[in-house]
Design an enzyme around this catalytic site. Structure first.
Site, mmCIF file in Angstrom:
data_model
loop_
_atom_site.group_PDB
_atom_site.id
_atom_site.type_symbol
_atom_site.label_atom_id
_atom_site.label_comp_id
_atom_site.label_asym_id
_atom_site.label_seq_id
_atom_site.Cartn_x
_atom_site.Cartn_y
_atom_site.Cartn_z
ATOM 1 N N ASN A 20 44.857 27.166 47.898
ATOM 2 C CA ASN A 20 43.903 27.865 47.027
ATOM 3 C C ASN A 20 44.635 28.497 45.850
ATOM 4 O O ASN A 20 45.367 27.776 45.154
ATOM 5 C CB ASN A 20 42.989 28.822 47.796
ATOM 6 C CG ASN A 20 43.665 29.881 48.621
ATOM 7 O OD1 ASN A 20 44.295 29.588 49.626
ATOM 8 N ND2 ASN A 20 43.527 31.138 48.241
ATOM 9 N N ASP A 21 44.491 29.762 45.577
ATOM 10 C CA ASP A 21 44.865 30.369 44.294
ATOM 11 C C ASP A 21 46.218 29.918 43.745
ATOM 12 O O ASP A 21 47.226 29.925 44.476
ATOM 13 C CB ASP A 21 44.943 31.894 44.430
ATOM 14 C CG ASP A 21 43.705 32.507 45.020
ATOM 15 O OD1 ASP A 21 42.779 31.776 45.396
ATOM 16 O OD2 ASP A 21 43.661 33.748 45.125
ATOM 17 N N GLN A 64 48.712 29.434 46.948
ATOM 18 C CA GLN A 64 48.359 29.787 48.305
ATOM 19 C C GLN A 64 48.267 28.508 49.144
ATOM 20 O O GLN A 64 47.554 27.559 48.769
ATOM 21 C CB GLN A 64 47.021 30.509 48.321
ATOM 22 C CG GLN A 64 47.037 31.867 47.642
ATOM 23 C CD GLN A 64 47.653 32.927 48.537
ATOM 24 O OE1 GLN A 64 47.000 33.494 49.391
ATOM 25 N NE2 GLN A 64 48.938 33.196 48.350
ATOM 26 N N PHE A 75 49.872 36.781 50.188
ATOM 27 C CA PHE A 75 48.702 36.591 49.334
ATOM 28 C C PHE A 75 49.156 36.410 47.876
ATOM 29 O O PHE A 75 50.332 36.344 47.571
ATOM 30 C CB PHE A 75 47.748 37.775 49.482
ATOM 31 C CG PHE A 75 46.766 37.628 50.626
ATOM 32 C CD1 PHE A 75 47.057 36.850 51.730
ATOM 33 C CD2 PHE A 75 45.545 38.270 50.601
ATOM 34 C CE1 PHE A 75 46.166 36.715 52.788
ATOM 35 C CE2 PHE A 75 44.641 38.145 51.641
ATOM 36 C CZ PHE A 75 44.939 37.364 52.740
ATOM 37 N N SER A 76 48.186 36.378 46.980
ATOM 38 C CA SER A 76 48.435 35.965 45.595
ATOM 39 C C SER A 76 49.322 36.932 44.821
ATOM 40 O O SER A 76 49.429 38.114 45.146
ATOM 41 C CB SER A 76 47.114 35.786 44.852
ATOM 42 O OG SER A 76 46.429 34.657 45.325
ATOM 43 N N ARG A 88 45.158 43.878 46.050
ATOM 44 C CA ARG A 88 45.950 42.644 46.029
ATOM 45 C C ARG A 88 45.967 42.005 44.639
ATOM 46 O O ARG A 88 45.344 42.481 43.713
ATOM 47 C CB ARG A 88 45.387 41.636 47.039
ATOM 48 C CG ARG A 88 43.939 41.238 46.813
ATOM 49 C CD ARG A 88 43.422 40.396 47.973
ATOM 50 N NE ARG A 88 42.046 39.953 47.808
ATOM 51 C CZ ARG A 88 40.986 40.643 48.186
ATOM 52 N NH1 ARG A 88 41.135 41.842 48.744
ATOM 53 N NH2 ARG A 88 39.765 40.153 48.019
ATOM 54 N N ASP A 89 46.711 40.899 44.551
ATOM 55 C CA ASP A 89 46.754 39.982 43.414
ATOM 56 C C ASP A 89 47.382 40.599 42.155
ATOM 57 O O ASP A 89 46.761 40.627 41.091
ATOM 58 C CB ASP A 89 45.342 39.465 43.067
ATOM 59 C CG ASP A 89 44.573 38.948 44.262
ATOM 60 O OD1 ASP A 89 45.226 38.522 45.231
ATOM 61 O OD2 ASP A 89 43.332 38.956 44.220
ATOM 62 N N GLU A 120 38.790 40.324 42.480
ATOM 63 C CA GLU A 120 39.982 39.526 42.799
ATOM 64 C C GLU A 120 40.688 38.973 41.547
ATOM 65 O O GLU A 120 40.138 38.873 40.478
ATOM 66 C CB GLU A 120 39.652 38.376 43.757
ATOM 67 C CG GLU A 120 39.088 38.819 45.082
ATOM 68 C CD GLU A 120 38.949 37.662 46.059
ATOM 69 O OE1 GLU A 120 39.259 37.890 47.247
ATOM 70 O OE2 GLU A 120 38.561 36.553 45.660
#
Length: 521
Positions: free
Chosen positions: A102-103, A119, A159-160, A229-230, A277
């Site tokens: 994903n991302d 990801q 995570f991202s 996050r991110d 996000e």
């Protein structure tokens, strides 16, 4: 329990997607080194997942979990990694070797290479086990797979995050070190739950051009709220500081400043209705005027606000707008290090996993702003390299009511422009996917019975005419309208490049051309 003496660099794990998920724990001399959720099956089922265990060569690896002994016994070490062959992979869109992706993460251009981290779940075609995969490219269209860059640990799954080249050695890891800011998703795996860790922002560093990433000690930003996050980092020259934008929870984000890339101080909280996000914040040229720029605050769904930024606060000048015509593109991030070019890569949320992988990346897009009567709006156009591999293949005759284009396995681009003050309807069929432009209702509809997103409705002004640009690759069609003022993507059936494109129209087409997209160099 399974004990393996690691004498080969790759661990092969059979995956059967019809089996329930089990949790495996990996130990070296009683020290936990990894944890994996996997649908473990008997050998030669759906596919083999692969773990690089080269750093454990010559050691005894113990694997424990709630799987039957028969299934554990199907795990083995081998001298080569698994080769995943699928004949209908996209030719211009990035796809993972296997598993879920994903991302896009860690997008940075350095030493002539575009790095794409992302990801990844190497052990299933569903979300989970979040790692950072890695690939590199010199043209943003052809990608070379690299080993997994970051794997879960006791601080959480990975995570991202983003990438930055520290050309001045500001952070002290060496001139030209690549810094990768990421979210350690504490509580997302059993390992981190037992350790009591929460979502925090951390740093990984590469001193070998992005090939290997080493985690730095300590937390850069501790837990603030929710699953914060991110992180996305860039340099703001006017205020002489590095900036980080971070998602908090709900529709709330935070902006931080730093002068050393290590210590961060919050300067603003901001909200955008519906925005969640993967935040980004970047300056964009207005039209062709490089001297006129506005700032764009961006979130995962392609929602954005245009405004100003002084290094401390972003002040929106528009409401929340949408850059995407539908929900297939998501979680786009812009590249660091591209010196004035704003290049964005989005994840395409595919359903198809026939090739033992799921998810693609969109063709990278170059972003700019265009002035409209209602204000500045984002424009997305395919990266310039795509124009360099176009080969004219044909065009429709004037006033032609029917057109048929037989594809031969080569990605195709079709450009259509319609006369203003139009009436009538045009239907473009590509395999099972239909694209209908209805000028009486001033809507464009895209239908595909094989996907969940069966219809996309795009308003436009028939009085001003309409232009459409379709890029057709295996599994995916991306479309750009009115020179990139709206953008979207639709999933297709298998081997769409062997299909025919048909067009039937009662509306007035001004021009229709098609181009093969191939690199003859």
């Amino acid at each position: 329990m399974l004990k393996l003496y690691v004498q080969e660099p790759y661990l092969w794990l059979p995956v059967d997607r019809s089996e329930p998920c089990v949790k495996l724990h990996f130990y070296l001399e009683k020290e936990k080194v990894q944890e994996v959720d996997i649908r473990l099956g008997k050998p030669c089922r759906d596919f083999y997942a692969c773990m690089d265990v080269s750093e454990w060569m010559g050691k005894e690896l113990t694997i424990e979990g709630d799987a039957e002994e028969e299934l554990l016994s199907g795990i083995f070490c081998y001298k080569e990694k698994v080769q995943h062959v699928y004949p209908f992979r996209p030719k211009l869109h990035f796809s993972p070797e296997s598993g879920w992706n994903n991302d896009p993460n860690g997008l940075v251009y350095a030493d002539g290479q575009y790095h794409l981290y992302y990801q990844a779940n190497p052990y299933d075609t569903d979300w989970g086990n979040m790692h950072w995969g890695h690939a590199v490219s010199r043209d943003l269209l052809h990608w070379e797979h690299k080993p997994i860059a970051l794997a879960p640990d006791a601080y959480g799954t990975v995570f991202s995050g983003c990438g930055w080249e520290d050309q001045e050695n500001i952070a002290g890891y060496g001139k030209g070190a690549l810094l990768f800011y990421y979210t350690a998703a504490g509580g997302s795996n059993q390992w981190s739950k037992e350790a009591g860790n929460r979502f925090t922002q951390r740093l990984a560093v590469s001193t070998d051009g992005g090939n290997t990433l080493q985690r730095a000690d300590g937390v850069l930003i501790g837990h603030i709220a929710g699953d914060n996050r991110d992180p996305k980092v860039f340099y703001h020259e006017e205020s002489g500081a590095y900036i980080m934008v971070l998602y908090l929870e709900g529709y709330e984000f935070a902006i931080f400043r730093s002068t050393d890339l290590l210590c961060w101080e919050e300067s603003q909280r901001l909200t955008g209705e519906g925005m969640q996000e993967c935040p980004d914040l970047f300056p964009c040229a207005v039209g062709e005027n490089e001297e006129e720029k506005k700032w764009v605050f961006w979130s995962a769904d392609g929602f954005y606000m245009v405004g100003s930024f002084d290094g401390y606060r972003f002040i929106p000048e528009t409401e929340v707008l949408s850059a995407y015509a539908n929900g297939l593109p998501y979680a786009a991030q812009t590249y660091a290090g591209t010196k004035g070019r704003v290049i964005s890569v989005a994840w395409l949320r595919m359903k198809n996993d026939r090739g033992n992988y799921r998810g693609l990346m969109a063709i990278p897009a170059e972003l700019s702003l265009v002035k409209k009567a209602e204000g500045c709006r984002l424009r997305l156009q395919p990266v310039q390299r795509l124009r360099e591999i176009r080969h004219f293949a044909g065009e429709a005759e004037a006033d032609c009511a029917q057109v048929r284009i037989q594809m031969d396995g080569t990605p195709l681009e079709i450009t259509v422009s319609f006369e203003p003050q139009n009436t009538g309807r045009t239907l473009l069929g590509i395999g099972k996917t239909g694209v209908a432009v209805d000028f009486e209702r001033e809507i464009m509809e895209i239908e595909n019975p094989d996907t969940a997103a069966k219809k996309i409705t795009i308003p436009f002004s028939g009085k001003e005419g309409l232009s459409l640009d379709f890029i057709i690759d295996q599994e995916i069609i991306e479309f750009y309208g009115n020179d990139g003022c709206f953008y979207g993507a639709v999933e297709t059936e298998e081997n769409v490049l062997a299909k025919a494109v048909t067009a039937e129209t009662t509306a007035k087409i001004a021009e229709m051309k098609w181009f093969e997209l191939r690199d003859d160099l």
